[in-house]
Design an enzyme around this catalytic site. Sequence first.
Site, PDB file in Angstrom:
ATOM      1  N   GLU A 112      -0.645  -9.121  -1.174  1.00 50.08           N
ATOM      2  CA  GLU A 112      -2.181  -9.781  -1.042  1.00 50.08           C
ATOM      3  C   GLU A 112      -3.051  -9.620  -2.391  1.00 50.08           C
ATOM      4  O   GLU A 112      -4.004 -10.303  -2.657  1.00 50.08           O
ATOM      5  CB  GLU A 112      -2.636  -8.795  -0.001  1.00 50.08           C
ATOM      6  CG  GLU A 112      -2.030  -8.956   1.313  1.00 50.08           C
ATOM      7  CD  GLU A 112      -2.459  -7.863   2.316  1.00 50.08           C
ATOM      8  OE1 GLU A 112      -2.360  -6.634   2.153  1.00 50.08           O
ATOM      9  OE2 GLU A 112      -3.013  -8.127   3.385  1.00 50.08           O
ATOM     10  N   GLY A 164       0.500  -5.004   0.528  1.00 51.37           N
ATOM     11  CA  GLY A 164      -0.649  -5.124  -0.178  1.00 51.37           C
ATOM     12  C   GLY A 164      -0.652  -5.680  -1.637  1.00 51.37           C
ATOM     13  O   GLY A 164      -1.110  -6.135  -2.259  1.00 51.37           O
ATOM     14  N   ALA A 187       0.701  -1.232  -0.108  1.00 50.14           N
ATOM     15  CA  ALA A 187       0.195  -0.132  -0.048  1.00 50.14           C
ATOM     16  C   ALA A 187       1.120   1.307   0.032  1.00 50.14           C
ATOM     17  O   ALA A 187       2.057   1.260   0.289  1.00 50.14           O
ATOM     18  CB  ALA A 187      -0.828  -0.003   1.024  1.00 50.14           C
ATOM     19  N   GLU A 198       4.206  -5.623   7.011  1.00 51.84           N
ATOM     20  CA  GLU A 198       3.459  -4.571   7.628  1.00 51.84           C
ATOM     21  C   GLU A 198       4.171  -4.445   9.077  1.00 51.84           C
ATOM     22  O   GLU A 198       3.857  -3.474   9.829  1.00 51.84           O
ATOM     23  CB  GLU A 198       1.961  -4.973   7.650  1.00 51.84           C
ATOM     24  CG  GLU A 198       1.333  -4.917   6.160  1.00 51.84           C
ATOM     25  CD  GLU A 198       1.485  -5.869   5.263  1.00 51.84           C
ATOM     26  OE1 GLU A 198       2.153  -7.022   5.693  1.00 51.84           O
ATOM     27  OE2 GLU A 198       0.775  -5.949   4.446  1.00 51.84           O
TER      28      GLU A 198
HETATM   29  C1  3H9 Z   1       0.647  -2.352   3.295  1.00 51.59           C
HETATM   30  O1  3H9 Z   1       0.713  -2.887   2.148  1.00 51.59           O
HETATM   31  C2  3H9 Z   1      -0.617  -2.627   4.121  1.00 51.59           C
HETATM   32  C3  3H9 Z   1      -1.557  -3.805   3.510  1.00 51.59           C
HETATM   33  O2  3H9 Z   1      -1.470  -4.776   3.966  1.00 51.59           O
HETATM   34  C4  3H9 Z   1      -3.102  -3.404   3.588  1.00 51.59           C
HETATM   35  C5  3H9 Z   1      -3.549  -2.288   2.751  1.00 51.59           C
HETATM   36  C6  3H9 Z   1      -4.901  -1.954   2.763  1.00 51.59           C
HETATM   37  N1  3H9 Z   1       4.658   3.506   0.090  1.00 51.59           N
HETATM   38  O3  3H9 Z   1      13.410   1.840   0.238  1.00 51.59           O
HETATM   39  P1  3H9 Z   1      13.663   2.667  -0.940  1.00 51.59           P
HETATM   40  C7  3H9 Z   1       9.451   4.844  -1.287  1.00 51.59           C
HETATM   41  S1  3H9 Z   1       1.923  -1.624   4.291  1.00 51.59           S
HETATM   42  C8  3H9 Z   1       5.062   4.941  -0.417  1.00 51.59           C
HETATM   43  O4  3H9 Z   1      14.703   3.672  -0.792  1.00 51.59           O
HETATM   44  P2  3H9 Z   1      14.859   0.224  -1.932  1.00 51.59           P
HETATM   45  C9  3H9 Z   1      10.502   5.073  -0.303  1.00 51.59           C
HETATM   46  O5  3H9 Z   1       9.678   6.084   0.592  1.00 51.59           O
HETATM   47  C10 3H9 Z   1       3.314  -1.311   3.195  1.00 51.59           C
HETATM   48  N2  3H9 Z   1       6.312   4.834  -0.384  1.00 51.59           N
HETATM   49  O6  3H9 Z   1      14.092   1.579  -1.930  1.00 51.59           O
HETATM   50  C11 3H9 Z   1      11.426   5.811  -1.267  1.00 51.59           C
HETATM   51  O7  3H9 Z   1      11.090   7.069  -1.494  1.00 51.59           O
HETATM   52  P3  3H9 Z   1      12.370   8.465  -1.782  1.00 51.59           P
HETATM   53  C12 3H9 Z   1       3.901  -2.719   3.033  1.00 51.59           C
HETATM   54  C13 3H9 Z   1       7.150   3.969  -0.437  1.00 51.59           C
HETATM   55  O8  3H9 Z   1      15.178  -0.339  -3.426  1.00 51.59           O
HETATM   56  C14 3H9 Z   1      11.484   5.062  -2.657  1.00 51.59           C
HETATM   57  O9  3H9 Z   1      10.106   4.597  -2.531  1.00 51.59           O
HETATM   58  N3  3H9 Z   1       5.195  -2.617   2.209  1.00 51.59           N
HETATM   59  C15 3H9 Z   1       6.843   2.685  -0.239  1.00 51.59           C
HETATM   60  O10 3H9 Z   1      15.967   0.453  -1.142  1.00 51.59           O
HETATM   61  C16 3H9 Z   1      12.571   3.901  -2.685  1.00 51.59           C
HETATM   62  O11 3H9 Z   1      12.221   3.179  -1.345  1.00 51.59           O
HETATM   63  C17 3H9 Z   1       6.291  -2.293   2.846  1.00 51.59           C
HETATM   64  O12 3H9 Z   1       6.494  -2.025   4.011  1.00 51.59           O
HETATM   65  C18 3H9 Z   1       5.506   2.437   0.112  1.00 51.59           C
HETATM   66  N4  3H9 Z   1       4.974   1.306   0.401  1.00 51.59           N
HETATM   67  O13 3H9 Z   1      13.988  -0.915  -1.168  1.00 51.59           O
HETATM   68  C19 3H9 Z   1       7.330  -1.859   2.089  1.00 51.59           C
HETATM   69  N5  3H9 Z   1       7.803   1.838  -0.262  1.00 51.59           N
HETATM   70  O14 3H9 Z   1      12.976   7.910  -2.912  1.00 51.59           O
HETATM   71  C20 3H9 Z   1       8.135  -0.883   2.341  1.00 51.59           C
HETATM   72  C21 3H9 Z   1       8.925   2.612  -0.574  1.00 51.59           C
HETATM   73  O15 3H9 Z   1      11.471   9.690  -1.943  1.00 51.59           O
HETATM   74  N6  3H9 Z   1       9.297  -0.499   1.309  1.00 51.59           N
HETATM   75  N7  3H9 Z   1       8.408   3.640  -1.044  1.00 51.59           N
HETATM   76  O16 3H9 Z   1      12.971   8.565  -0.446  1.00 51.59           O
HETATM   77  C22 3H9 Z   1      10.413  -1.043   1.532  1.00 51.59           C
HETATM   78  O17 3H9 Z   1      10.728  -1.973   2.011  1.00 51.59           O
HETATM   79  C23 3H9 Z   1      11.476  -0.808   0.230  1.00 51.59           C
HETATM   80  O18 3H9 Z   1      11.200   0.464   0.034  1.00 51.59           O
HETATM   81  C24 3H9 Z   1      11.633  -1.753  -0.829  1.00 51.59           C
HETATM   82  C25 3H9 Z   1      12.631  -1.127  -1.836  1.00 51.59           C
HETATM   83  C26 3H9 Z   1      12.170  -2.843  -0.394  1.00 51.59           C
HETATM   84  C27 3H9 Z   1      10.319  -1.921  -1.534  1.00 51.59           C
END
Ligand code: 3H9
Length: 699
Positions: A105, A102, A63, A125
């Site tokens: 999911e 998400g 999400a 999450e």
């Molecule tokens: C969820 O899904 C809830 C659901 O169960 C239910 C819904 C109803 N949203 O980390 P990076 C941005 S909860 C918005 O440097 P990498 C991040 O801030 C979510 N922004 O890259 C950054 O911005 P900036 C569950 C996001 O390659 C840019 O993307 N998911 C999100 O080292 C690059 O990120 C997670 O918790 C997001 N979801 O790593 C995953 N994700 O460039 C969270 C990233 O402006 N994300 N951004 O600084 C991660 O773990 C890592 O970002 C990922 C990539 C492994 C994906």
Amino acid sequence: MTNLVEVRRDGAIAVVVIDNPPVNALKHGVRLGLMEAFTGARNDAGVDAIVITCAGRTFVAGADITEFGKPPQPPSLTDLIALLDATAKPTVAALFGTALGGGLELALGCHFRVAAPSARLGQPEIKLGLIPGGGGTQRLPRLVGIETALRMIVSGDPIRAPEALEAGLVDAIFEGDLTAAAIDFARRAVADKRPLRRVRDMEEKLEPMRARPAAFDDLAAEVTKRARGLAAPAAAVEAVRWTLDVPIGEALERERKKFVELRDGDQSKAQRHIFFAEREAAKVPDLPATAKGREIARAAVIGAGTMGGGIAMCFANAGIPVAVIEQGQEPLARGLDIIAKNYRNTVARGGLAADEMERRLALVNGTTDFGAAADADIVIEAVFEEMDIKKKLFAELDRLAKPSAVLATNTSYLDVNAIAQATRRPQAVLGTHFFSPANVMRLLEIVRGAATAPDVLATAIALGRKLGKVPVVVGVCHGFVGNRMLRARSIEAERMLLEGALPQDVDGAIRAFGFPMGPFAMGDLAGLDVGWRIRKADGTRAEIADALCEAGRFGQKTGRGFYRYEEGSRTPVPDPEVESVIGAASARHGIERRSIAREEILERLIFPMINEGARILEEGIAARPGDIDVIWIYGYGWPIWRGGPMYHADHVGLPYVCDRLATYAASSHDDRLAPAPLLTRLASQGSTFGALKTPAKSA
Ligand code: 3H9
């Protein structure tokens, strides 16, 4: 149709492509686009099957976290998955990069999932103080079984595609062009009239646990062992438990409710703050975009002690060959032995394959030849914390190291500028402050000297990330950010002992706040002699700690420190002898000892740190309050669900913090406790640290 989601046709297959860089998060526009795409494909008689994939480097990573503080806008992810569930045409998700939260999911709402070999799949999450809110707690157990699902959800760690295949989470892995393979897969599913597998209807993998519900309790206890203070892990366990006896429709509703409750709660807000602060910390406000990091193909670490050995392991873990240089054969052998032992322990615990250990050990080359540093692209010095020794060493390195090498000192408090001046290339010098044990702790304070060149700084940041660390750039001052604030806490902790508290009172208060360990138990673990030596060099004193050291009580290593330790145990036991040392010190000062309330103990430990943090921001030693928060979370065990000291200050309210500090400053006659100008200004303006524009220095 928004341009965030495109649908193209490959014969009778509709290929839905999400294009929302960088991580294809499911923001509102994406959800709208998906709703339209799924509805269109379902209603189009010319479409036989639907493939869902993404543009860019990854499948949906979740999400959109930035939307969590705002009013929800339909359609929700749940609506989308309900639509997929109601679709009678095969749906196939093509997973690559990181299919998370998400994103996973959404894939669980499909009939089939195929993946690239390098894909990673997970429900992270929990790391944001949440549980999956789009059906993950109910569908994942149905696909992979309750045990695997619960471990994935409570750890938040993703699994790799081959493991996912084995667990039943994906149906096939394809090398090469994944979209083409997914289209092929869909076409075959249509041709073979493959039964459509709605995950919500699968019950088989739940049966073993349903037959032995007691096993669930054992498993739940095991996976939540380290979740002290956190609300989400218990909620995740509760939600997964519903798969045992709650009909899925109702369980999904309950899951959603729990998710919303956590999302709107303080813990998740704090954890989301840290998620973004961690990413922000990697960006240095005045580092030109043209500053490119240098390639680090070989490293050298000087010193095979605890820190040197741990740092060498970080390089080996990242696949970078590293020379470990020691003066004598005997300390070198001892250091190398400890490295090997650490790896063997990890293998024995099942954390590393034996051949991987061999591969890493082969990257560590121990030597007594200082000349080995000549080959390295970065040299990290990790010898004694003595300025003269370090200066000599850097002068020698200056003669020896290649012109392009980065020269780093792993000092925890010394003046990096003075060390740099011992060379004729101060622009190549910076501090890399690792935390003990260096191969485990995630924080890396990168100390930028006055002369450090932008590309040298960029090299250290990129290297930090490559080593799996959370790098935070800080400026030069005594103790940098973390240890400088720690010192403010230690002074107050010691003062409270003199006034009437005992080590166990102080440690108990901060443990109840959520730290894994209090300052006195931590001192015993690190060795009280370390601080004693530093204070002797500085000409400062800590009366009680010094008295303990003079009595030979150095902490755990001597079995006695602020506490005593039974042979072979690390459990601190309160010691009447320590009580007499403390009592005698109080008497010497003519202090009448009093009982100090837990609330006062906490404030006096934490508010002086916040005050020091404010000074650190004023001086530009840290660029942002969030940087300080990240340092305390990853380097010092600050409970993540409290968001770090500066975030916590905002939460408590700056006027209150100011007021209490002023009171404590007056009663202790200590000007350092008087509220810092930045704190006073923010409090009087009704502002917060969170509202500060960066950098605070120029605000
Ligand atoms: C969820 O899904 C809830 C659901 O169960 C239910 C819904 C109803 N949203 O980390 P990076 C941005 S909860 C918005 O440097 P990498 C991040 O801030 C979510 N922004 O890259 C950054 O911005 P900036 C569950 C996001 O390659 C840019 O993307 N998911 C999100 O080292 C690059 O990120 C997670 O918790 C997001 N979801 O790593 C995953 N994700 O460039 C969270 C990233 O402006 N994300 N951004 O600084 C991660 O773990 C890592 O970002 C990922 C990539 C492994 C994906």
